[in-house]
Write a protein that holds these residues in place. Structure first.
Motif, PDB file in Angstrom:
ATOM      1  N   GLU A  25       0.819  -1.212   0.000  1.00 20.32           N
ATOM      2  CA  GLU A  25       0.000   0.000   0.000  1.00 20.32           C
ATOM      3  C   GLU A  25       0.853   1.262   0.000  1.00 20.32           C
ATOM      4  N   ASP A  26       2.057   1.162   0.527  1.00 21.24           N
ATOM      5  CA  ASP A  26       2.953   2.317   0.644  1.00 21.24           C
ATOM      6  C   ASP A  26       4.315   1.937   0.059  1.00 21.24           C
ATOM      7  N   ASN A  61      -0.054  -9.129   2.984  1.00 18.29           N
ATOM      8  CA  ASN A  61       0.225  -7.697   3.056  1.00 18.29           C
ATOM      9  C   ASN A  61       1.646  -7.444   3.529  1.00 18.29           C
TER      10      ASN A  61
END
Length: 287
Positions: A25-26, A61
């Motif tokens: 996500e980052d 993740n």
């Protein structure tokens, strides 16, 4: 001629993770972590999430993987501290016993060991440790003042955990029985097994190795509460560590308390089965 893989940039490493199904996500955070830890080291923490085709399970993740890495790092530091106490305790006990039975330098005499002992190999290990630590003040002192002769209670300060295990395992059986009974109220077979497990743990921790989702080579002997699913996972090794730990009250009030706090902090990220801990692990670990 074997051709090794070429180096990759951090950006390429991020893309490799994404292509295999790891959710990032980052990107900036991912690159920062990869630059500090190394892709190869971190990728080992993805093993529990890897499918047969090399891709990762759905919803894997990157931030979760990093949290598992942090859990493992803190767990390793905590257990290494406990191993240190065991190692120092055993140095003291073995040296005291040996000095009073065989004399100040009885460890130098091959006759004071069992028939499996390879004295030349053992002495070579000792000489290597003296050489590697020659700049230490106490080593210099014994070289200068005692012509390089070290009493047993000094030389054991140079013993690695592996050498301590070797030293005990090569004692005459009667000495092994005496020490096993006096210190741990058990048998030499159990002590040899637990020492092997703790030697492996110590070496892994000392080299910042991974404990999470690791399969260990040794199975600790004679631990009734150890199930088949845990015997080669971390839980089995921790039970061996508990068996050798010198202070039962301190194990309960410090080691177990710290371990519970750490596991509780990461319970939403880690899986107890990945370290072989059963659901009732806390009760099994307490004395």
């Amino acid at each position: 001629m074997i051709v090794l893989k070429p180096p990759t940039t951090y950006e390429q490493q991020v893309e490799m993770l994404r292509v295999r199904g790891c959710l990032i996500e980052d990107t900036s955070f991912c690159i920062e972590v990869l630059s500090q830890i190394n892709y190869y080291r971190l990728s080992a923490y993805l093993l529990p999430f890897k499918k047969d085709d090399g891709n990762y399970l759905h919803r894997t993740n990157f931030k979760d993987i990093y949290q598992i890495y942090e859990f493992d790092r803190k767990l390793r530091n905590m257990l290494f501290s406990a191993v240190e106490e065991v190692e120092i305790h055993l140095r003291a006990k073995f040296a005291y016993y040996h000095a009073h039975k065989y004399g100040v330098t009885g460890y130098l005499d091959a006759a004071n060991y069992n028939e499996r002992h390879r004295h030349d190999v053992f002495m070579e290990k000792i000489e290597n440790e003296i050489k590697n630590n020659r700049k230490a003040l106490f080593v210099q002192h014994h070289i200068d003042s005692y012509d390089g002769v070290f009493p047993i209670w000094v030389i054991t300060e140079l013993f690695t955990f592996g050498m301590l295990s070797y030293f005990y395992g090569d004692m005459p059986l009667q000495d092994q029985k005496q020490l096993a009974k006096e210190i741990f109220c058990t048998t030499p077979k159990n002590i040899v097994s637990w020492l092997r497990c703790c030697t492996d743990l110590r070496n892994i921790c000392a080299h910042y190795g991974r404990l999470y989702f690791r399969i260990f080579s040794a199975v600790p002997a004679n631990i009734p509460c150890l199930g088949a699913k845990s015997e080669r996972r971390l839980f089995g090794v921790v039970l061996a560590l508990k068996a050798l730990y010198p202070n039962a009250d301190k194990w309960n009030t410090r080691i177990c308390v710290k371990l519970k706090k750490l596991i509780t902090s990461y319970h939403h990220i880690i899986k107890l089965s990945h370290i072989g801990f059963p659901t009732d692990w806390e009760g099994l670990l307490r004395n």
